[in-house]
Every structure is written in C-alpha cells, then in structure tokens.
Scaffold this active site. Structure first.
Site, PDB file in Angstrom:
ATOM      1  N   HIS A  92      -5.995   0.307  -7.302  1.00  0.00           N
ATOM      2  CA  HIS A  92      -6.682  -0.375  -6.201  1.00  0.00           C
ATOM      3  C   HIS A  92      -6.796  -1.849  -6.577  1.00  0.00           C
ATOM      4  CE1 HIS A  92      -9.687  -1.558  -3.236  1.00  0.00           C
ATOM      5  NE2 HIS A  92     -10.292  -2.189  -4.230  1.00  0.00           N
ATOM      6  N   THR A 151       0.828  -1.217   0.000  1.00  0.00           N
ATOM      7  CA  THR A 151       0.000   0.000   0.000  1.00  0.00           C
ATOM      8  C   THR A 151       0.861   1.266   0.000  1.00  0.00           C
ATOM      9  OG1 THR A 151      -1.630  -1.238   1.290  1.00  0.00           O
ATOM     10  CG2 THR A 151      -1.878   1.158   1.249  1.00  0.00           C
TER      11      THR A 151
HETATM   12  N1  UDP Z   1      -4.026   5.023   2.278  1.00  0.00           N
HETATM   13  C1  UDP Z   1      -3.226   6.099   2.672  1.00  0.00           C
HETATM   14  N2  UDP Z   1      -2.542   6.016   3.873  1.00  0.00           N
HETATM   15  C2  UDP Z   1      -2.620   4.923   4.679  1.00  0.00           C
HETATM   16  C3  UDP Z   1      -3.417   3.836   4.273  1.00  0.00           C
HETATM   17  C4  UDP Z   1      -4.102   3.919   3.074  1.00  0.00           C
HETATM   18  O1  UDP Z   1      -3.133   7.097   1.947  1.00  0.00           O
HETATM   19  O2  UDP Z   1      -1.962   4.911   5.739  1.00  0.00           O
HETATM   20  C5  UDP Z   1      -4.776   5.115   1.003  1.00  0.00           C
HETATM   21  C6  UDP Z   1      -4.024   4.460  -0.155  1.00  0.00           C
HETATM   22  O3  UDP Z   1      -4.304   5.204  -1.346  1.00  0.00           O
HETATM   23  C7  UDP Z   1      -4.649   3.070  -0.186  1.00  0.00           C
HETATM   24  C8  UDP Z   1      -6.101   3.382   0.168  1.00  0.00           C
HETATM   25  O4  UDP Z   1      -6.012   4.430   1.148  1.00  0.00           O
HETATM   26  O5  UDP Z   1      -4.499   2.443  -1.447  1.00  0.00           O
HETATM   27  C9  UDP Z   1      -6.878   2.205   0.742  1.00  0.00           C
HETATM   28  O6  UDP Z   1      -6.201   1.691   1.868  1.00  0.00           O
HETATM   29  P1  UDP Z   1      -6.101   0.128   2.158  1.00  0.00           P
HETATM   30  O7  UDP Z   1      -5.627  -0.012   3.565  1.00  0.00           O
HETATM   31  O8  UDP Z   1      -7.374  -0.546   1.778  1.00  0.00           O
HETATM   32  O9  UDP Z   1      -4.878  -0.326   1.204  1.00  0.00           O
HETATM   33  P2  UDP Z   1      -4.883  -1.128  -0.195  1.00  0.00           P
HETATM   34  O10 UDP Z   1      -5.878  -2.241  -0.076  1.00  0.00           O
HETATM   35  O11 UDP Z   1      -5.247  -0.120  -1.267  1.00  0.00           O
HETATM   36  O12 UDP Z   1      -3.465  -1.627  -0.357  1.00  0.00           O
HETATM   37 MG    MG Z   2      -7.899  -2.171   0.500  1.00  0.00          MG
END
Ligand code: UDP
Ligand code: MG
Length: 167
Positions: free
Chosen positions: A125, A97
């Site tokens: 995503h 992420t």
């Molecule tokens: N995100 C962020 N900071 C964080 C965690 C998440 O900016 O500490 C944003 C990032 O764009 C991420 C999205 O929020 O892709 C969704 O978070 P998730 O934890 O679901 O991560 P993903 O499944 O996208 O890896």
């Molecule tokens: Mg996610």
C-alpha cells in the site's frame, strides 16, 4: 516538497518473503524511513484505512486480505517514508493498482496477482496524496513512534490507561 508517505507491506508481501526486496527497491528513492513497525490489523483499523472503498463489492474481501486472513499472516509491516515528493516516488516504484496493468519492473508488476475473485493482491500500500497520507499516518502511528515531528501534536495525561509493561 518534503512530504510523508505511509507504506504497508501487505500480508501477501510478507508471505512471499518480499520484505527485503521491497525495502531495497524503495531505497532507490533515497527517502528517509522515519517510522517502522509490525502491526496486527484489527477489523476496525482495516475498515477505517479503506473507508473510501466501503461501497465496493470487493470491500469485505479487501478487509480480510489486509488483516492477513487469506495468507495465514495476521500482520502487516507499516513504514513512513519522508522526503522530497515521497508520494510520487513511492507510487511510481509500487506501480499501478491493478498488477496486470502495472509496469512489469514495478513492485506490483513484479509480484502482484489478481485472484480468481477479481481482488488485486498487490503486495504494498502507498498513500495516494498528501491529505490521505496524513489521515493514514495518524491512523497507524502514535506521534512518539515517529522520529520527526510530522504534524502538530500535544501532550495529554491519561489517568486510567492500562499499558503492558515488561514483567
Ligand atoms: N482493489 C481491488 N480492486 C479494485 C480496486 C482496488 O482489489 O478494483 C484493492 C487493491 O488491493 C488496492 C486496494 O483495494 O491496492 C485499495 O484501492 P485503491 O483504489 O486505494 O488503490 P491503491 O491506492 O492501493 O493503488
Ligand atoms: Mg489508495
């Protein structure tokens, strides 16, 4: 195990002209694309998609980001990849992420960045597990937009529904 995964090419991916590149990287998985479209993301859709992050300080910025407000690109590309272990395969190619922690050869490691505000602008995503994939796919797609039967569906007759048709 055959499973479906929702992939979104986020507004930064579109603005950086990475669509072809990302699709080429994902084609290494040999998975099948069973749906694809461009979507104008409403605040309602964005909020529902990221509902698990509602309590986070970065949530309002994340909603603006996925709606394209930071990139002058008010759209995302939504795709469904289907096949053996599709979630694991797609998440591996996408990378962690946090783009700084992502493997440098992954999509996020290659093209993502962290904004000065701290938000991860990470290009794609990818659904995180099978139940999230089902929830997200049902949120982003209608059954008729997917060329295989992923989940049970039903025919309903909508009487007063307005649809836009070709003039
Ligand atoms: N995100 C962020 N900071 C964080 C965690 C998440 O900016 O500490 C944003 C990032 O764009 C991420 C999205 O929020 O892709 C969704 O978070 P998730 O934890 O679901 O991560 P993903 O499944 O996208 O890896
Ligand atoms: Mg996610």
């Amino acid at each position: 195990m055959d499973q479906a995964t929702l992939i979104l090419i986020k507004p930064d991916g579109l603005k950086k002209s990475l669509t072809g590149n990302i699709l080429t990287r994902l084609s290494e998985t040999k998975l099948e694309i069973v749906a694809a479209k461009m979507v104008r993301v409403t605040e309602e859709l964005a909020t529902e998609h990221y509902r698990h992050l509602k309590s986070k300080a970065f949530f309002p910025e994340l909603i603006k980001y996925i709606q394209g407000e930071m990139h002058d690109r008010r759209k995302v590309m939504a795709l469904i990849y289907w096949g053996t272990d599709s979630i694991k395969k797609c998440r591996e190619l996408a990378g962690a992420t946090n783009p700084e922690e992502a493997d440098p050869t992954s999509i996020r490691g290659s093209y993502g960045r962290i904004l000065t505000t701290g938000l991860y602008e990470n290009v794609v995503h990818v659904s995180s597990n099978e139940s999230e994939a089902e929830r997200e796919i049902k949120l982003w797609f209608m059954p008729e937009e997917i060329i295989v039967d992923l989940y049970p569906s039903k025919i309903i007759v909508e009487k007063e529904r307005k649809v836009q048709a070709w003039a």
